[in-house]
Write a protein that holds these residues in place. Structure first.
Motif, PDB file in Angstrom:
ATOM      1  N   LEU A 146       7.200  15.215  51.345  1.00 26.50           N
ATOM      2  CA  LEU A 146       7.116  13.935  50.641  1.00 26.50           C
ATOM      3  C   LEU A 146       6.303  12.914  51.435  1.00 26.50           C
ATOM      4  O   LEU A 146       5.581  12.110  50.860  1.00 26.50           O
ATOM      5  N   PHE A 147       6.451  12.944  52.763  1.00 26.09           N
ATOM      6  CA  PHE A 147       5.683  11.938  53.515  1.00 26.09           C
ATOM      7  C   PHE A 147       4.448  12.478  54.218  1.00 26.09           C
ATOM      8  O   PHE A 147       3.649  11.707  54.726  1.00 26.09           O
ATOM      9  N   ARG A 153       6.352  14.576  42.447  1.00 28.20           N
ATOM     10  CA  ARG A 153       7.256  14.085  43.483  1.00 28.20           C
ATOM     11  C   ARG A 153       8.659  13.806  42.960  1.00 28.20           C
ATOM     12  O   ARG A 153       9.630  14.072  43.681  1.00 28.20           O
ATOM     13  N   PRO A 154       8.824  13.263  41.742  1.00 24.12           N
ATOM     14  CA  PRO A 154      10.204  13.068  41.252  1.00 24.12           C
ATOM     15  C   PRO A 154      10.970  14.394  41.173  1.00 24.12           C
ATOM     16  O   PRO A 154      12.148  14.460  41.543  1.00 24.12           O
ATOM     17  N   ALA A 155      10.285  15.466  40.742  1.00 24.52           N
ATOM     18  CA  ALA A 155      10.941  16.779  40.674  1.00 24.52           C
ATOM     19  C   ALA A 155      11.347  17.224  42.073  1.00 24.52           C
ATOM     20  O   ALA A 155      12.423  17.803  42.272  1.00 24.52           O
ATOM     21  N   THR A 156      10.490  16.964  43.068  1.00 24.66           N
ATOM     22  CA  THR A 156      10.820  17.336  44.443  1.00 24.66           C
ATOM     23  C   THR A 156      12.068  16.600  44.906  1.00 24.66           C
ATOM     24  O   THR A 156      12.948  17.182  45.549  1.00 24.66           O
ATOM     25  N   GLU A 177       8.644   6.336  43.670  1.00 25.96           N
ATOM     26  CA  GLU A 177       7.515   6.512  44.574  1.00 25.96           C
ATOM     27  C   GLU A 177       7.020   5.152  45.098  1.00 25.96           C
ATOM     28  O   GLU A 177       6.602   5.041  46.253  1.00 25.96           O
ATOM     29  N   GLU A 178       7.124   4.107  44.235  1.00 25.89           N
ATOM     30  CA  GLU A 178       6.610   2.789  44.639  1.00 25.89           C
ATOM     31  C   GLU A 178       7.413   2.235  45.822  1.00 25.89           C
ATOM     32  O   GLU A 178       6.836   1.767  46.802  1.00 25.89           O
ATOM     33  N   THR A 179       8.750   2.297  45.701  1.00 23.56           N
ATOM     34  CA  THR A 179       9.560   1.777  46.811  1.00 23.56           C
ATOM     35  C   THR A 179       9.323   2.602  48.075  1.00 23.56           C
ATOM     36  O   THR A 179       9.319   2.064  49.184  1.00 23.56           O
ATOM     37  N   ALA A 180       9.117   3.908  47.900  1.00 23.82           N
ATOM     38  CA  ALA A 180       8.885   4.761  49.066  1.00 23.82           C
ATOM     39  C   ALA A 180       7.578   4.387  49.763  1.00 23.82           C
ATOM     40  O   ALA A 180       7.521   4.285  50.988  1.00 23.82           O
ATOM     41  N   LYS A 203      11.705   9.911  55.947  1.00 15.88           N
ATOM     42  CA  LYS A 203      11.574  10.257  57.362  1.00 15.88           C
ATOM     43  C   LYS A 203      12.946  10.327  58.033  1.00 15.88           C
ATOM     44  O   LYS A 203      13.202  11.188  58.868  1.00 15.88           O
ATOM     45  N   ARG A 204      13.831   9.412  57.625  1.00 17.72           N
ATOM     46  CA  ARG A 204      15.171   9.396  58.223  1.00 17.72           C
ATOM     47  C   ARG A 204      15.937  10.670  57.832  1.00 17.72           C
ATOM     48  O   ARG A 204      16.603  11.280  58.666  1.00 17.72           O
ATOM     49  N   VAL A 205      15.834  11.056  56.568  1.00 23.95           N
ATOM     50  CA  VAL A 205      16.550  12.258  56.117  1.00 23.95           C
ATOM     51  C   VAL A 205      15.968  13.504  56.782  1.00 23.95           C
ATOM     52  O   VAL A 205      16.700  14.430  57.132  1.00 23.95           O
ATOM     53  N   PHE A 206      14.651  13.517  56.979  1.00 23.34           N
ATOM     54  CA  PHE A 206      14.033  14.649  57.675  1.00 23.34           C
ATOM     55  C   PHE A 206      14.603  14.782  59.083  1.00 23.34           C
ATOM     56  O   PHE A 206      14.973  15.868  59.528  1.00 23.34           O
TER      57      PHE A 206
END
Lengths: 64, 305
Positions: B193-194, B213-216, B267-270, B279-282
Motif C-alpha cells: 500500500l505504501f 487499493r480498497p480491495a487490498t 486513499e485520500e486520508t492515507a 506504515k505503523r501496521v506494517f
C-alpha cells in the motif's frame, strides 16, 4: 608507481578467496563435530556391509 | 592515468556479494522460526545437532534466495528497492547465482538428512522447490494471490525444525505453519500500500494493482480475522500455555485493530498523512510474528499447560 601495485580488483578477489577458505574450514569443523556427536550417541555404528554381522547371527550354544 | 583496467564489464564480485545472494535478512527469519520449531518439539535434540540442523535449514533458505535472485533479475533491475542486488547491479552473473543456488540446495538437503533425518531433509527439498519453482517461476508473475502462496514457503521452516526433532508432522507444527501462512498476506499488502509504484513498474501482479487499493484494504482486514483463531489455537496445544496465550490475545487484538483502521481509511486520508497508519501496521506485523515465536520460546522454558 611500482609494477606490483595492488589493484582494487585484487582486493575483491582476495575477499572471495578468504571467505571461501573460512567456509571450508567451518565445514570441516562442522562435520567433525557431527561425527563426534553421532558416535557418542551410538547412531548407525553398524552400517550395511554386505555380509552378516556378528551381532545379527544367532548365538551359538556352548558345546558340552 | 596509470591504471589499465582489463576487466571492463567482467564482474569481479566480493565475498559479501555472494552472501547477499542468500538474502541474509530473510534467512534470519528462517533461522529464528526453525529454531523455535525445533526447540519446542517434545523430543530433545543434542544441542550441536540442533545447531547444525538450523544452519542447514538456513542454507537451504539461502539457496532458494539465490535461485529467486537468478530468475527475478529482470524484475529486480526495475524496482528501486532491489536495484542494488548483486545481479542487477552487475557484480555477479546470473549463471553464477543459478549454480550457487543449485549446489547449495543439494548440499543443504544432504547435510540436513545426515545431521537430523531424511524426512526433514525431504521437507527442506520440497520447500526450496516450492519457493524457487512454484512461487518464483510460476505464480509470482501470474496471479495477484502470489503473496498468499509464496507465504507458504516462508511458513515451512518451523515445520522443518519440528520435523528435525520428531521426524514427522503434528497439529502443533501445522498451526505454526498457519500462523506464518496467514500472517504473510496482510504483512506484504500493508507494505504494497505504501510502496506504491515499484511493483507496478515491474509488472508484478500485486493486489493493489490488479484489484485496486480498497480491495487490498478489505483483504488485509479479512486475513487478520482469519489469522487470529489459528494463532490462539496454537496456545491451546501442547506447546502453548498461559504466557503464549496472553501474548497472542493481545497481539491479535492489536493486529485486528490495525487491519480495521486500514480498512476504514480512504486513499485520500492515507495520502494526506503519508500512509502513517499503513506504515505503523506494517511495523506492528513484524513485532506480531517475532513476539509470537518469542512467546513460544518463553513458554517452553517456563513450562506449558
Amino acid at each position: 608507481m611500482p609494477l606490483n601495485a595492488e589493484h582494487e580488483i585484487h582486493k575483491r578477489r582476495r575477499s572471495r578467496n578468504v571467505g571461501l577458505g573460512l567456509v571450508l574450514v567451518a565445514f570441516v569443523a562442522l562435520v567433525f563435530g557431527l561425527t563426534v556427536v553421532k558416535v557418542q550417541q551410538g547412531d548407525m555404528l553398524e552400517a550395511f556391509d554386505h555380509q552378516p554381522r556378528v551381532s545379527e547371527l544367532p548365538g551359538e550354544e556352548p558345546r558340552p | 592515468m596509470t591504471d589499465i583496467n582489463t576487466y571492463e564489464g567482467a564482474p569481479e564480485a566480493e565475498f559479501r556479494d555472494f552472501v547477499a545472494l542468500l538474502k541474509p535478512r530473510v534467512m534470519s527469519l528462517v533461522v529464528f522460526t526453525a529454531f523455535v520449531g525445533l526447540l519446542v518439539a517434545p523430543v530433545d535434540v543434542h544441542p550441536f545437532i540442533a545447531f547444525c540442523s538450523v544452519l542447514f535449514i538456513a542454507l537451504g533458505g539461502g539457496a532458494s534466495g539465490a535461485l529467486n535472485m537468478w530468475y527475478d533479475a529482470d524484475i529486480d533491475a526495475v524496482m528501486r528497492r532491489t536495484q542494488d542486488r548483486p545481479i542487477p547491479a552487475g557484480r555477479i552473473e546470473g549463471g553464477a547465482a543459478l549454480s550457487l543456488g543449485l549446489i547449495l540446495a543439494g548440499f543443504a538437503v544432504m547435510m540436513l538428512g545426515l545431521a537430523a533425518n531424511w524426512f526433514a531433509a525431504g521437507f527442506l527439498a520440497f520447500t526450496i522447490f516450492f519457493y524457487a519453482v512454484v512461487y518464483t517461476i510460476w505464480l509470482k508473475r501470474w496471479t495477484p494471490q502470489n503473496i498468499v502462496i509464496g507465504g507458504a514457503a516462508g511458513a515451512f521452516p518451523p515445520m522443518i525444525g519440528w520435523a528435525c526433532a520428531t521426524g514427522g508432522i503434528s497439529i502443533e507444527s501445522l498451526l505454526m505453519f498457519a500462523l506464518i501462512f496467514f500472517w504473510t498476506p496482510p504483512h506484504f499488502w500493508a507494505l504494497a500500500l505504501f510502496m506504491k509504484s515499484d511493483y507496478h513498474n515491474a509488472k508484478v501482479p500485486m493486489l493493489t494493482v490488479t484489484h485496486g487499493r480498497p480491495a487490498t484494504r478489505r483483504h488485509i482486514f479479512a486475513y487478520t480475522l482469519v489469522l487470529a483463531p489459528f494463532a490462539i489455537w496454537l496456545g491451546l496445544t501442547s506447546v502453548g500455555g498461559p504466557v503464549y496465550l496472553a501474548a497472542s490475545i493481545v497481539l491479535n487484538a492489536l493486529f485486528i485493530h490495525g487491519g480495521w483502521q486500514i480498512l476504514r481509511r480512504s486513499e485520500e486520508t492515507a495520502v494526506a498523512d503519508g500512509y502513517a497508519v499503513e506504515k505503523r501496521v506494517f511495523k506492528l506485523s513484524l513485532y506480531y510474528l517475532f513476539l509470537h515465536f518469542t512467546a513460544l520460546l518463553v513458554q517452553h522454558w517456563t513450562g506449558g499447560w
